[in-house]
Design an enzyme around this catalytic site. Structure first.
Site, PDB file in Angstrom:
ATOM      1  N   ASP A 141      10.604  12.968  12.858  1.00  0.00           N
ATOM      2  CA  ASP A 141      11.521  12.485  11.822  1.00  0.00           C
ATOM      3  C   ASP A 141      12.608  13.516  11.545  1.00  0.00           C
ATOM      4  O   ASP A 141      13.780  13.171  11.370  1.00  0.00           O
ATOM      5  CB  ASP A 141      10.756  12.131  10.538  1.00  0.00           C
ATOM      6  CG  ASP A 141       9.813  13.231  10.064  1.00  0.00           C
ATOM      7  OD1 ASP A 141       9.512  14.163  10.849  1.00  0.00           O
ATOM      8  OD2 ASP A 141       9.369  13.160   8.909  1.00  0.00           O
ATOM      9  N   ASN A 158       4.709   8.209   6.101  1.00  0.00           N
ATOM     10  CA  ASN A 158       3.324   8.285   5.621  1.00  0.00           C
ATOM     11  C   ASN A 158       3.030   7.322   4.481  1.00  0.00           C
ATOM     12  O   ASN A 158       1.882   7.197   4.056  1.00  0.00           O
ATOM     13  CB  ASN A 158       3.005   9.716   5.184  1.00  0.00           C
ATOM     14  CG  ASN A 158       2.782  10.623   6.375  1.00  0.00           C
ATOM     15  OD1 ASN A 158       2.043  10.286   7.286  1.00  0.00           O
ATOM     16  ND2 ASN A 158       3.434  11.772   6.378  1.00  0.00           N
ATOM     17  N   ASP A 216      11.627   3.639  11.134  1.00  0.00           N
ATOM     18  CA  ASP A 216      11.136   4.993  10.867  1.00  0.00           C
ATOM     19  C   ASP A 216       9.799   4.849  10.143  1.00  0.00           C
ATOM     20  O   ASP A 216       9.751   4.457   8.979  1.00  0.00           O
ATOM     21  CB  ASP A 216      12.153   5.751  10.010  1.00  0.00           C
ATOM     22  CG  ASP A 216      11.657   7.107   9.552  1.00  0.00           C
ATOM     23  OD1 ASP A 216      10.755   7.670  10.200  1.00  0.00           O
ATOM     24  OD2 ASP A 216      12.168   7.611   8.526  1.00  0.00           O
ATOM     25  N   THR A 258       7.773  23.419 -23.539  1.00  0.00           N
ATOM     26  CA  THR A 258       7.016  23.319 -22.287  1.00  0.00           C
ATOM     27  C   THR A 258       7.613  22.298 -21.318  1.00  0.00           C
ATOM     28  O   THR A 258       7.699  22.554 -20.115  1.00  0.00           O
ATOM     29  CB  THR A 258       5.551  22.936 -22.584  1.00  0.00           C
ATOM     30  OG1 THR A 258       4.975  23.925 -23.441  1.00  0.00           O
ATOM     31  CG2 THR A 258       4.734  22.868 -21.298  1.00  0.00           C
TER      32      THR A 258
END
Length: 212
Positions: free
Chosen positions: A78, A11, A8, A148
């Site tokens: 894919d 990227n 497979d 945060t």
């Protein structure tokens, strides 16, 4: 199918499957040393595909043989291969992007794409340096954040999980991809399987063999 290798091509890496073993290789340094065993592959990266073809003499592109019933336009090979492995359920491939696809009775009903965790973090960094924080994977998702770091972590994880929950309803969820195992633990009706794409490729090979 122990006499073939599956690949497979993504990227970032080439992912291989052979005799039950899965591993990945850098496209610029392919170390595979089985020249006489054919490699059946799918690819979303033409440059990496060429590197594989240059490194191995027996390569067969499976893309022309992988098809699933769908009205979706532009479904990547894919995603097609992964969906082919599942008859009924929701497939979540949690990688650099998160793809969510719905299968019903071997038919692809539709799907959508979310940013992956790293992409979400990059978005926050672009908004403000104050939001450039390390993700807290153990943040409490059931009470309001108090700082945060918690707020960013909560926003990223909760948005992804709620989308998947809304999509899955009563369907079984199949997780795959680098972050798939992490997300799977939030759902009782889930399975983590990092071989889904290869199972779809194997199914396509069986279909080919059945026609000959």
């Amino acid at each position: 199918m122990s006499n073939i290798i599956l690949c497979d091509i993504g990227n970032s890496f080439l992912h291989f499957y052979y005799s039950g073993r899965i591993w990945r290789e850098n496209p610029n340094n392919i170390t595979l040393k089985k020249p006489d065993i054919p490699i059946y592959y799918i690819s979303v990266n033409p440059n990496f595909e060429k590197k594989l073809l240059d490194s191995h003499k027996k390569c067969i592109n499976l893309e022309p043989y992988i098809d699933i019933p769908t009205s979706y336009k532009g479904l990547g090979i894919d995603r097609k291969a992964t969906c082919k492995a599942i008859t009924h359920g929701v497939i979540v491939d949690a990688g650099s992007a998160i793809t969510v696809d719905i299968m019903e009775d071997n038919m692809h009903i539709g799907g959508y794409i979310l940013p992956g965790i790293a992409s979400y973090q990059e978005f926050y960094r672009q908004i403000s340096s104050a939001l450039d924080v390390h993700l807290d994977l153990s943040v409490n998702l059931y009470s309001p954040p108090q700082n945060t770091k918690e707020a960013v972590s909560f926003g990223i994880l909760k948005s992804i999980l709620l989308m998947v929950k809304h999509t899955s309803q009563t369907k079984k969820i199949y997780f795959t991809g680098g972050d798939g195992k992490f997300f799977a633990k939030f759902f009782e009706n889930s399975i983590f399987d990092n071989t889904l794409v290869f199972k779809g490729m194997q199914k396509a090979l069986k279909d080919i063999q059945g026609k000959h």
